[in-house]
Design a protein around this motif. Structure first.
Motif, PDB file in Angstrom:
ATOM      1  N   TYR A  61       0.853  -1.187   0.000  1.00  0.00           N
ATOM      2  CA  TYR A  61       0.000   0.000   0.000  1.00  0.00           C
ATOM      3  C   TYR A  61       0.888   1.234   0.000  1.00  0.00           C
ATOM      4  N   SER A  62       0.710   2.121  -0.964  1.00  0.00           N
ATOM      5  CA  SER A  62       1.469   3.381  -1.016  1.00  0.00           C
ATOM      6  C   SER A  62       0.611   4.390  -1.764  1.00  0.00           C
ATOM      7  N   ARG A  63       0.081   5.389  -1.049  1.00  0.00           N
ATOM      8  CA  ARG A  63      -0.814   6.347  -1.698  1.00  0.00           C
ATOM      9  C   ARG A  63      -0.480   7.776  -1.300  1.00  0.00           C
ATOM     10  N   GLY A  64      -0.795   8.707  -2.177  1.00  0.00           N
ATOM     11  CA  GLY A  64      -0.661  10.119  -1.858  1.00  0.00           C
ATOM     12  C   GLY A  64      -1.719  10.495  -0.830  1.00  0.00           C
ATOM     13  N   ALA A  65      -1.392  11.463   0.041  1.00  0.00           N
ATOM     14  CA  ALA A  65      -2.334  11.813   1.101  1.00  0.00           C
ATOM     15  C   ALA A  65      -2.262  13.288   1.426  1.00  0.00           C
ATOM     16  N   SER A  66      -3.364  13.803   1.994  1.00  0.00           N
ATOM     17  CA  SER A  66      -3.310  15.105   2.649  1.00  0.00           C
ATOM     18  C   SER A  66      -4.259  15.061   3.824  1.00  0.00           C
ATOM     19  N   GLY A  67      -4.087  16.009   4.744  1.00  0.00           N
ATOM     20  CA  GLY A  67      -4.904  15.988   5.956  1.00  0.00           C
ATOM     21  C   GLY A  67      -4.373  16.984   6.966  1.00  0.00           C
ATOM     22  N   PHE A  68      -4.245  16.546   8.200  1.00  0.00           N
ATOM     23  CA  PHE A  68      -3.852  17.461   9.285  1.00  0.00           C
ATOM     24  C   PHE A  68      -2.856  16.798  10.228  1.00  0.00           C
ATOM     25  N   TRP A  69      -1.929  17.605  10.742  1.00  0.00           N
ATOM     26  CA  TRP A  69      -1.032  17.118  11.780  1.00  0.00           C
ATOM     27  C   TRP A  69      -1.713  17.359  13.132  1.00  0.00           C
ATOM     28  N   VAL A  70      -1.650  16.355  13.989  1.00  0.00           N
ATOM     29  CA  VAL A  70      -2.368  16.375  15.264  1.00  0.00           C
ATOM     30  C   VAL A  70      -1.370  16.224  16.411  1.00  0.00           C
ATOM     31  N   GLU A  71      -1.514  17.085  17.431  1.00  0.00           N
ATOM     32  CA  GLU A  71      -0.700  16.915  18.644  1.00  0.00           C
ATOM     33  C   GLU A  71      -1.622  16.984  19.841  1.00  0.00           C
ATOM     34  N   ASN A  72      -1.393  16.113  20.816  1.00  0.00           N
ATOM     35  CA  ASN A  72      -2.213  16.048  22.031  1.00  0.00           C
ATOM     36  C   ASN A  72      -3.714  16.037  21.723  1.00  0.00           C
ATOM     37  N   GLY A  73      -4.068  15.315  20.676  1.00  0.00           N
ATOM     38  CA  GLY A  73      -5.481  15.182  20.334  1.00  0.00           C
ATOM     39  C   GLY A  73      -6.081  16.396  19.657  1.00  0.00           C
ATOM     40  N   GLN A  74      -5.254  17.407  19.351  1.00  0.00           N
ATOM     41  CA  GLN A  74      -5.762  18.636  18.732  1.00  0.00           C
ATOM     42  C   GLN A  74      -5.152  18.817  17.335  1.00  0.00           C
ATOM     43  N   ILE A  75      -6.005  19.210  16.374  1.00  0.00           N
ATOM     44  CA  ILE A  75      -5.498  19.497  15.031  1.00  0.00           C
ATOM     45  C   ILE A  75      -4.595  20.726  15.080  1.00  0.00           C
ATOM     46  N   GLN A  76      -3.380  20.612  14.485  1.00  0.00           N
ATOM     47  CA  GLN A  76      -2.419  21.712  14.516  1.00  0.00           C
ATOM     48  C   GLN A  76      -2.401  22.506  13.204  1.00  0.00           C
ATOM     49  N   TYR A  77      -2.187  21.826  12.097  1.00  0.00           N
ATOM     50  CA  TYR A  77      -2.113  22.525  10.802  1.00  0.00           C
ATOM     51  C   TYR A  77      -2.345  21.525   9.662  1.00  0.00           C
ATOM     52  N   PRO A  78      -2.777  22.054   8.475  1.00  0.00           N
ATOM     53  CA  PRO A  78      -2.993  21.150   7.342  1.00  0.00           C
ATOM     54  C   PRO A  78      -1.670  20.682   6.731  1.00  0.00           C
ATOM     55  N   VAL A  79      -1.668  19.467   6.227  1.00  0.00           N
ATOM     56  CA  VAL A  79      -0.480  18.922   5.556  1.00  0.00           C
ATOM     57  C   VAL A  79      -0.880  18.366   4.198  1.00  0.00           C
ATOM     58  N   SER A  80       0.065  18.440   3.238  1.00  0.00           N
ATOM     59  CA  SER A  80      -0.198  17.863   1.917  1.00  0.00           C
ATOM     60  C   SER A  80       1.118  17.457   1.278  1.00  0.00           C
ATOM     61  N   GLU A  81       1.006  16.869   0.063  1.00  0.00           N
ATOM     62  CA  GLU A  81       2.166  16.392  -0.686  1.00  0.00           C
ATOM     63  C   GLU A  81       2.986  15.387   0.106  1.00  0.00           C
ATOM     64  N   ILE A  82       2.293  14.463   0.741  1.00  0.00           N
ATOM     65  CA  ILE A  82       2.956  13.377   1.452  1.00  0.00           C
ATOM     66  C   ILE A  82       2.364  12.053   0.957  1.00  0.00           C
ATOM     67  N   THR A  83       3.052  10.962   1.294  1.00  0.00           N
ATOM     68  CA  THR A  83       2.482   9.641   1.023  1.00  0.00           C
ATOM     69  C   THR A  83       2.382   8.879   2.335  1.00  0.00           C
ATOM     70  N   ILE A  84       1.466   7.919   2.386  1.00  0.00           N
ATOM     71  CA  ILE A  84       1.443   6.973   3.490  1.00  0.00           C
ATOM     72  C   ILE A  84       1.610   5.588   2.892  1.00  0.00           C
ATOM     73  N   ALA A  85       2.377   4.737   3.584  1.00  0.00           N
ATOM     74  CA  ALA A  85       2.679   3.423   3.015  1.00  0.00           C
ATOM     75  C   ALA A  85       2.748   2.364   4.098  1.00  0.00           C
ATOM     76  N   GLY A  86       2.492   1.136   3.682  1.00  0.00           N
ATOM     77  CA  GLY A  86       2.540  -0.013   4.579  1.00  0.00           C
ATOM     78  C   GLY A  86       2.079  -1.230   3.817  1.00  0.00           C
ATOM     79  N   ASN A  87       1.671  -2.266   4.546  1.00  0.00           N
ATOM     80  CA  ASN A  87       1.081  -3.424   3.903  1.00  0.00           C
ATOM     81  C   ASN A  87      -0.293  -3.651   4.521  1.00  0.00           C
ATOM     82  N   LEU A  88      -1.294  -3.871   3.678  1.00  0.00           N
ATOM     83  CA  LEU A  88      -2.671  -3.970   4.182  1.00  0.00           C
ATOM     84  C   LEU A  88      -2.822  -5.038   5.262  1.00  0.00           C
ATOM     85  N   ALA A  89      -2.095  -6.156   5.132  1.00  0.00           N
ATOM     86  CA  ALA A  89      -2.215  -7.217   6.145  1.00  0.00           C
ATOM     87  C   ALA A  89      -1.840  -6.662   7.518  1.00  0.00           C
ATOM     88  N   ASP A  90      -0.759  -5.862   7.574  1.00  0.00           N
ATOM     89  CA  ASP A  90      -0.349  -5.242   8.848  1.00  0.00           C
ATOM     90  C   ASP A  90      -1.327  -4.144   9.247  1.00  0.00           C
TER      91      ASP A  90
END
Lengths: 479, 449
Positions: free
Chosen positions: B387-416
């Motif tokens: 699994y490797s896809r482009g993503a955007s969203g928000f960075w979160v600290e202490n359960g609170q949204i901090q700022y928007p993020v983009s132009e990143i990917t998230i990757a792993g294996n679906l089984a995990d």
């Protein structure tokens, strides 16, 4: 009268005078432009799976779309029946976009001879059904010979035979016959409990004989079979891809999907008329490194993305989008060209009579540069080399785009070392185009399997590029 | 039911049943030993506006007939969008021709008779709305206006669109099943563009329902689109790192979409799934439970029978993290020596059970990490689970949204990823065939700067 006019009009008791009447009827309302798009298409597919002829299917589509344009407003209706009642009903619905007004005279139809990129072949009957299946068996046998332990082999062959006729109130009258063929194969290999797939294929606007033609001494179908096995074997050895920003060398040919996503969609006229693209208002400005000259070319012989005329009857064009890094112009259909005060560029395309045309790409590629592929790779200390890709996607407003490598390798100290697993690459179109620092002398087009989706409409396209180096782009691996 | 069976659509269904029945008897006459045919048709209206003005008005009328014939164990398929009797006879003939060339495959054939739904229940899917183009335009303009007026940083619009469609589906086969039902679907959406500090962003909002009353208000959709767009402005890249990830509810269903591909009969008998031979085994964290409820009244993915006429049943898909069923058509079932599960053509209303209250409970549980709200590209392999896809969203600290993020990917294996699901929110997204809340996965690789 040609055979298309016979099939689409005469056989349905219609003629040109009737079409003029329908267009005049639409022009009783205050419209700027109206067109009628008649289409008949036949589509077949055969699938061979592990030696068994698994599927055979045949699809027939036939209908007419009626469009009325007033300013930037469009009224549209269509029917799967081609007859005078259906045409009248659709015309009444379409013209409701504008108020009734003084009837404007429509232009007299004139037909132009246009340069033909491909001949009016009928691929479906170009080979007997038994021969088509035999060709698939040859593909499977070749794969099994190269990979006797293959877990699964699937091959498929498909063809479209399409006739279109366009009649418009600006006097356009055009007909065309558009053949399209495709052969695909895939193989699943297993080694030490790990399974990987490799796939390959090709196609063109020709008949099925294309797949049997010899290229460098071997038939095309054989090169697809060999390529599928090669890719599966490479993937079996692949280690985890790296994660992070790094230099990336893209191979020639299909990696041109970079251009399709990073700049192509962003240069379609509709987005730019609306100011919605990251490239809006930038004609004449530098939007890429000066090594980049990007073309959209519907006039290439027999290519999957090529057109004789587009779906508005405009002859296909050779359009320079970016020249030495400077944005030269957008791809246009009639509506957006008129509203932006430029000429249509032959990029008005639609999936079928039941869809509205819009600016779309044809074959999009970058012209070659001076570097050799070997020099490009040896210039990278640590990065990746990606010669094959799956699909991509773009957000034309922010400019962010992705495309996913299906075959890639590590480059270490200027040398290709390990194969790595597929990974998604993400960047921002204008940024990435400015980071192209080397362009190869080895321009290639893809093998002819590309499909582009926009607003729910699919059309066949081509992409291409020479090998090139991006100084930095984010690679979405796991290591 | 509130609507009467007198609506003209019921006459139309009877006519279509007649056509399907004629196609089946024509197949028999031409030597088919078994056959099935389905026909769907949709009609309605689509309108769009941009910057408060009409952009398009489209009158839609789409339909098609698909025929599948069997001559012994040989199969042939053909379809047509031209529904004249002549065209229908022609496609049946074509299908029979094709069956001369396809292989003798004992797994071929229509669904087993005892699995068929011979008297389908009414699932209340038909709620026609005699809406005029002007009314549709009005809704679009209201939605767009609400978005454009929400904030001065909303500078442009990609437009608003409204569609209202009614349609029917009829299925028949040579076991004597001939059934059909009507359905409706109404949607409203808008997309706007925001600009701040040289960055342009767009986002959209939509509402969809079988019935007019089920749609959210146009103003609410406009405000939602504006809010989504504004929240993305001035987004940053993240550094490359491993971090917990929350998939927000509206994209979390994509994770179950990958599950659907991997436990589908086609991928299994082709050995092309990373979930091969996993029936009855733990494939998710034990906190994951998924039910299928095909007969939800007015459900967007409700259906009394699958595309082969097989009766759809309430099922447990995942129980305590364990895989309880594959998703099988008749053909795939026979290939695997099993029984069809009524999944030819797809799934029917999956309900993913929540473990936590809402998104903010999930954010607190995560503490610090990435909230993903948008995914791009197709970098997912059903064969390997990679699994490797482009993503955007928000960075979160202490359960609170901090700022928007983009132009990143998230990757792993679906089984995990499936095994590392830590929590599922109660912020259920109802607009698709998988109804799920947001999903927290305890660690994924993020690639950025």
């Amino acid at each position: 009268m040609n055979s298309v006019e016979q099939h689409l009009l005469t056989d349905s008791q219609l003629d040109r005078a009737q079409l003029e009447q329908t267009l005049s009827y639409i022009h009783q309302h205050k419209v700027d432009y109206a067109d009628l798009y008649f289409q008949s298409s036949h589509h077949e597919t055969w699938v061979l799976e592990d030696g068994s002829v698994k599927e055979g299917s045949y699809n027939i589509e036939r209908g007419v779309g009626v469009r009325a344009v007033a300013g930037d407003k469009t009224g549209f209706s269509y029917s799967d029946a081609i007859n005078i009642e259906a045409l009248d009903k659709a015309a009444m619905a379409a013209r409701s976009i504008a108020q009734a007004g003084e009837e404007k005279k429509i232009q007299v139809f004139s037909e132009h001879t246009v340069r033909q990129q491909f001949a009016p072949a009928q691929p479906i009957t170009s080979m007997s059904d038994a021969e088509k299946i035999n060709l698939l068996r040859e593909v499977e046998n070749a794969i099994r010979e190269l990979a006797p332990d293959a877990q699964q082999v699937v091959s498929s062959i498909s063809a479209v035979y399409e006739e279109i006729l366009i009649a418009a109130s600006d006097g356009t009258f055009a007909t065309d016959i558009r053949p399209l063929i495709r052969l695909s194969c895939s193989v699943l290999l297993e080694k030490n409990g790990r399974r990987e797939r490799g796939s390959a294929g090709g196609g063109a606007r020709l008949d099925y004989g294309y797949f049997k033609e010899l290229v460098e001494g071997k038939p095309r179908w054989l090169s697809y079979a060999q390529e599928a096995v090669r890719q599966a074997k490479v993937n079996l050895e692949a280690i985890d891809a790296p994660a992070g920003a790094m230099p990336v060398v893209l191979g020639a040919g299909w990696p041109g999907v970079l251009l399709h996503e990073a700049v192509g969609h962003g240069l379609e006229g509709d987005f730019n008329r609306k100011g919605a693209s990251a490239f809006s208002g930038k004609v004449g400005e530098k939007v890429a490194s000066n090594l980049c000259t990007v073309i959209d070319d519907g006039t290439m012989a027999n290519r999957r993305g090529s057109l004789n005329v587009d779906d508005e009857g405009t002859p296909a064009g050779y359009n320079v989008l970016i020249e030495n890094g400077i944005l030269k112009g957008y791809m246009q259909d009639k509506l957006n060209a008129r509203l932006m005060g430029v000429a249509p560029t032959g990029n008005g395309r639609r999936e079928s009579y039941a869809h509205l045309p819009m600016p779309r790409m044809t074959n999009t590629y970058m012209l070659p540069g001076a570097d050799t592929k070997a020099d490009i790779i040896s210039s990278v200390k640590k990065g990746i080399y990606a010669p094959n890709f799956g699909g991509g996607q773009v957000d034309i407003t922010s400019g962010k785009f992705v495309f996913s490598a299906s075959e890639a390798y590590l480059i270490e100290d200027g040398k290709i070392t390990q194969p790595i697993k597929g990974a998604t690459l993400i960047g921002n179109g204008p940024d990435v185009m400015n980071k192209i620092s080397m362009v190869g002398n080895d321009l290639e087009l893809d093998r002819g399997v590309g499909v582009c989706g926009k607003d729910g409409q699919s059309v066949p396209v081509g992409v291409g590029q020479p090998s090139l180096k991006i100084d930095e782009i984010t690679v979405g691996g796991t290591a | 039911m509130a609507h009467s069976q007198q609506h003209p659509i019921y006459t139309q269904i009877d006519e279509v049943k007649q056509a399907v029945s004629e196609a089946l008897s024509h197949a028999k006459k031409l030597g088919a030993t078994a056959a099935e045919a389905s026909m769907s048709s949709t009609s309605g209206l689509s309108v769009s506006t941009r910057m408060g003005e009409v952009e398009t008005i489209e009158f839609n009328q789409d339909g098609g007939l698909g025929v599948c014939v069997y001559v012994g164990n040989h199969k042939g398929n053909a379809s047509t969008a031209d529904l004249s009797p002549k065209a229908i006879r022609a496609v049946v003939e074509k299908a029979v021709d094709i069956a001369k060339f396809t292989s003798d495959d004992p797994c071929n054939g229509v669904a087993d008779k005892e699995l068929l739904e011979m008297s389908p229940p009414d699932l209340d899917l038909f709620h026609p709305w005699e809406v005029t183009p002007e009314q549709g335009v009005e809704l679009c303009i209201e939605a767009e206006k609400a978005a454009l007026n929400a904030d001065e940083r909303i500078v442009n619009s990609d437009g608003a669109s409204f569609a209202s469609h009614q349609g029917l589906r009829v299925y028949g086969n040579s076991h004597g099943l001939l059934a059909g039902f009507p359905r409706t679907r109404h949607t409203l959406s808008t997309m706007v563009i925001g600009k701040d500090g040289g960055q342009m962003q767009r986002d959209s909002a939509y509402t969809i329902s079988r019935e007019r009353q089920g749609l959210k208000s146009a103003t609410a959709i406009g405000l939602e689109a504006a809010q989504a767009t504004l929240s993305k402005l001035n987004s940053q890249k993240l550094n490359t790192m491993k971090t917990p990830v929350i998939f927000r509810a509206d994209i979390a269903n994509s994770l179950f979409g990958h599950l659907v591909s991997a436990i589908g009969g086609g991928a299994l008998y082709r050995k092309s799934s990373f979930l091969l031979d996993k029936l009855g085994q733990q494939i998710f964290n034990p906190c994951v439970n998924v039910l299928e409820r095909p007969h939800l009244p007015k459900g967007l993915a409700s259906s009394p029978f699958d595309s082969e006429g097989v009766k759809t049943l309430d099922r447990e898909i995942i129980h305590g993290g364990e895989l309880r069923t594959y998703l099988l058509s008749s053909y795939a079932a026979r290939r695997l020596g099993m029984t069809s599960t009524g999944h030819a053509g797809g799934i029917h209303n999956w309900l993913v059970q929540q473990t936590h209250d809402d998104l903010s409970a999930l954010l607190s549980t995560m503490g610090t990490g990435l909230l993903v709200t948008e995914l791009m590209g197709q970098g997912v392999s059903t064969v390997t689970g990679d699994y490797s896809r482009g993503a955007s969203g928000f960075w979160v600290e202490n359960g609170q949204i901090q700022y928007p993020v983009s132009e990143i990917t998230i990757a792993g294996n679906l089984a995990d990823m499936f095994k590392n699901i830590q929590a599922i929110g109660g912020d259920i997204e109802y607009r698709g065939s998988v109804q799920t809340g947001s999903i927290l996965i305890d660690s994924m690789q993020v690639a950025g700067a």
